[in-house]
Design an enzyme around this catalytic site. Structure first.
Site, PDB file in Angstrom:
ATOM      1  N   GLU A 172       0.653  -7.913   7.880  1.00 41.95           N
ATOM      2  CA  GLU A 172       0.873  -6.459   7.858  1.00 41.95           C
ATOM      3  C   GLU A 172       2.076  -6.106   6.988  1.00 41.95           C
ATOM      4  OE1 GLU A 172      -2.305  -6.128   9.699  1.00 41.95           O
ATOM      5  OE2 GLU A 172      -1.231  -4.220   9.735  1.00 41.95           O
ATOM      6  N   ARG A 200      -0.074  -7.895 -21.343  1.00 44.19           N
ATOM      7  CA  ARG A 200      -0.834  -7.561 -22.553  1.00 44.19           C
ATOM      8  C   ARG A 200      -0.067  -6.579 -23.437  1.00 44.19           C
ATOM      9  NH1 ARG A 200      -3.843  -2.906 -22.528  1.00 44.19           N
ATOM     10  NH2 ARG A 200      -5.478  -3.736 -23.870  1.00 44.19           N
ATOM     11  N   PRO A 203       0.825  -1.226   0.000  1.00 47.24           N
ATOM     12  CA  PRO A 203       0.000   0.000   0.000  1.00 47.24           C
ATOM     13  C   PRO A 203       0.850   1.263   0.000  1.00 47.24           C
ATOM     14  CG  PRO A 203      -0.647  -1.508   1.777  1.00 47.24           C
ATOM     15  CD  PRO A 203       0.635  -2.029   1.195  1.00 47.24           C
ATOM     16  N   ASP A 263      -4.932   2.046 -26.044  1.00 46.92           N
ATOM     17  CA  ASP A 263      -5.449   2.128 -24.673  1.00 46.92           C
ATOM     18  C   ASP A 263      -5.487   3.584 -24.230  1.00 46.92           C
ATOM     19  OD1 ASP A 263      -5.706  -0.527 -24.537  1.00 46.92           O
ATOM     20  OD2 ASP A 263      -4.071  -0.905 -23.146  1.00 46.92           O
TER      21      ASP A 263
END
Ligand SMILES: COc1ccc(Cn2ccc3ccc(-c4cc(N)[nH]n4)cc32)cc1
Length: 246
Positions: A115, A157, A88, A172
């Site tokens: 964690e 991709r 994160p 894209d």
């Protein structure tokens, strides 16, 4: 490209047997190898976590299994891989970063749980390979596996031969190119009439210039509605280009 994934949940990556990535693996374009972190534990309970020094909630992943797993997977002779560590607290993962990762010959993904992983593991790995800590968004997952699936799919991709139609990767919305940094507008396919809704007539007109103009207009509308900050960035970029050309 070779991709190694170290995780306590190898089954989480069954989706990588499917669809485009599954086909690319069968064709030899992608060499994806899964490794169960518990293979490098030394106790009969195959323990991978322990309580955090300094106190606090939850558990932290022990350094020893990770150190030995990375030695075994990434420690061979020759050029080292790039270690990707979803977290994160990482650098934002973007299409630009995916493009750069797609140029790498070998990636190793370390999927944390609990964690997180003892910080000494990254410090130790950085002594012998480049390490990239990446976040896929400002929300907290239960572990690195979902983030690894997202990163592997986004990077794979972009590899030649994976999509089969390299064109669609180029167009894209977040890829540099025709509608750089604009969101994708609406797409349509047969039938032309469905539940009292018609496909926009311009798309049936055969006038490619008009179709391109319509698509850009729809992309601008979608971007203004859902991501207005991207329009401000686009305007600033265009202004900078104009000022440079003066
Ligand atoms: C409070 O600090 C915490 C830290 C980690 C966790 C759970 N967790 C454990 C490993 C791991 C790897 C990646 C991610 C992740 C990545 C993104 N973009 N969101 N969440 C989450 C992860 C919970 C809490």
């Amino acid at each position: 490209m070779r991709i190694d994934i170290i995780t306590i949940f190898p089954d989480y990556f069954a989706p990588l047997e499917l669809s485009l990535i599954g086909k690319a693996r069968a064709a030899g374009i992608l060499d994806i190898r899964l490794h169960d972190l518990r293979s490098w534990t030394r106790d009969r309970h195959n323990t991978v976590d322990d309580t955090p020094y300094g106190g606090g909630p939850g558990m932290v992943m022990k350094p020893q299994p990770w150190g030995e797993a990375l030695d075994a997977v990434a420690g061979g002779a020759g050029a080292p891989p790039r270690l990707v560590l979803p977290t994160p607290s990482g650098t934002p993962f973007t299409q630009e970063r995916a493009k750069r990762l797609s140029d790498e010959p070998w990636l190793v993904f370390a999927c944390g749980r609990y964690e997180g992983i003892d910080a000494r593991v990254v410090a130790d790995a950085e002594r012998r390979m480049p390490v990239e800590e990446l976040s896929i968004g400002d929300y907290v997952l239960a572990g690195g596996e979902s983030a690894t699936l997202v990163i592997v799919e986004t990077v794979s991709r972009l590899l030649p031969g994976v999509l089969g139609n390299a064109e669609s990767a180029v167009q894209d919305s977040f890829a540099a190119g025709a509608m750089e940094h604009l969101l994708e507008g609406p797409v349509y396919t047969k039938p032309a009439h469905w539940r009292d809704q018609e496909v926009p007539p311009v798309l049936l007109s055969g006038d490619h210039g008009a179709v391109d103009r319509w698509r850009r207009h729809e992309a601008l509308r979608k971007t203004a509605r859902n991501r207005p900050e991207l329009l401000r960035e686009l305007a600033a970029r265009r202004l900078h280009e104009l000022e440079r050309s003066d």
